[in-house]
Design an enzyme around this catalytic site. Sequence first.
Site, PDB file in Angstrom:
ATOM      1  CG  HIS A   1      -0.548   0.234   2.275  1.00 22.63           C
ATOM      2  ND1 HIS A   1      -1.081  -0.562   3.483  1.00 22.63           N
ATOM      3  CD2 HIS A   1       0.433   1.153   2.898  1.00 22.63           C
ATOM      4  CE1 HIS A   1      -0.302   0.055   4.663  1.00 22.63           C
ATOM      5  NE2 HIS A   1       0.199   1.160   4.529  1.00 22.63           N
TER       6      HIS A   1
ATOM      7  CD  GLU B   1      -4.613  -1.002   3.532  1.00 22.01           C
ATOM      8  OE1 GLU B   1      -3.587  -1.353   3.059  1.00 22.01           O
ATOM      9  OE2 GLU B   1      -4.896  -0.992   4.660  1.00 22.01           O
TER      10      GLU B   1
END
Length: 236
Positions: free
Chosen positions: A131, A136
């Site tokens: 990330h 994410e």
Amino acid sequence: MKMIIVKDDLEGAKLGLKIIKESLEKDALKTIGLATGSTPVSLYNLLRESDLDFSNTVSVNLDEYVGLSGDHPQSYRYFMETHLFEAKPFKKSYVPNGIADDLNKECADYEKIIEENPVNLQVLGIGANGHIGFNEPGASFDSVTRVVDLVPETIEANSRFFKSIHEVPKKAISMGIKTILKSDKIVIFAYGTNKASAIKKMLENDITEEVPATILKKHSDVTVIVDEDAATLLNQ
Ligand code: GLP
């Protein structure tokens, strides 16, 4: 991408300092994008001790936990104040407000701040899952500043800073990937064996939203600074 392998985080920080100093001297650092986490600490230590003057530079941070006020010791605002801003004031330092009444408005306003203060140089770390910011795996490459859910792996990784894993916020405000890519220049740092897999994927995998950092290959000016441990899995 330009890749530089250094001995350790102090060597990495020295390179980061050099890049920032050159930008300042060229009068090309109106706005710097800053990151939190353990990775940039060595760089911020050097910046604090340096004679660099940021009184004409604006800073914008990548992200902030939802639910933590700026005076909470684990908030990213608090991190920035104690690691950098108290010793080295900037013209103006923006960090998203994680306790804003209207979080969506806070995100839209933050995106506007970045539009008004285009980032010349973005400092980045990388999560063990690839990330960047708090974007994410699976985050859209078209994303802008918004509220995001943290994945269990990130909550677990960041629990080292909290008394218990239950105290780690499950949401954050994060600059989007599209927002990050607008920066003129990006410098990404990674240290330690726990980042080796993410670094390998970033450099050697195809570009995929499953590994957000792979998109950096599309940017025209990225410098990757890794220590020997983070470089151990790379094909040479
Ligand atoms: C954190 C931050 C990222 C950071 C990354 C790595 O959760 N949101 O901006 O780059 O994860 O953190 P660290 O440097 O502590 O390994």
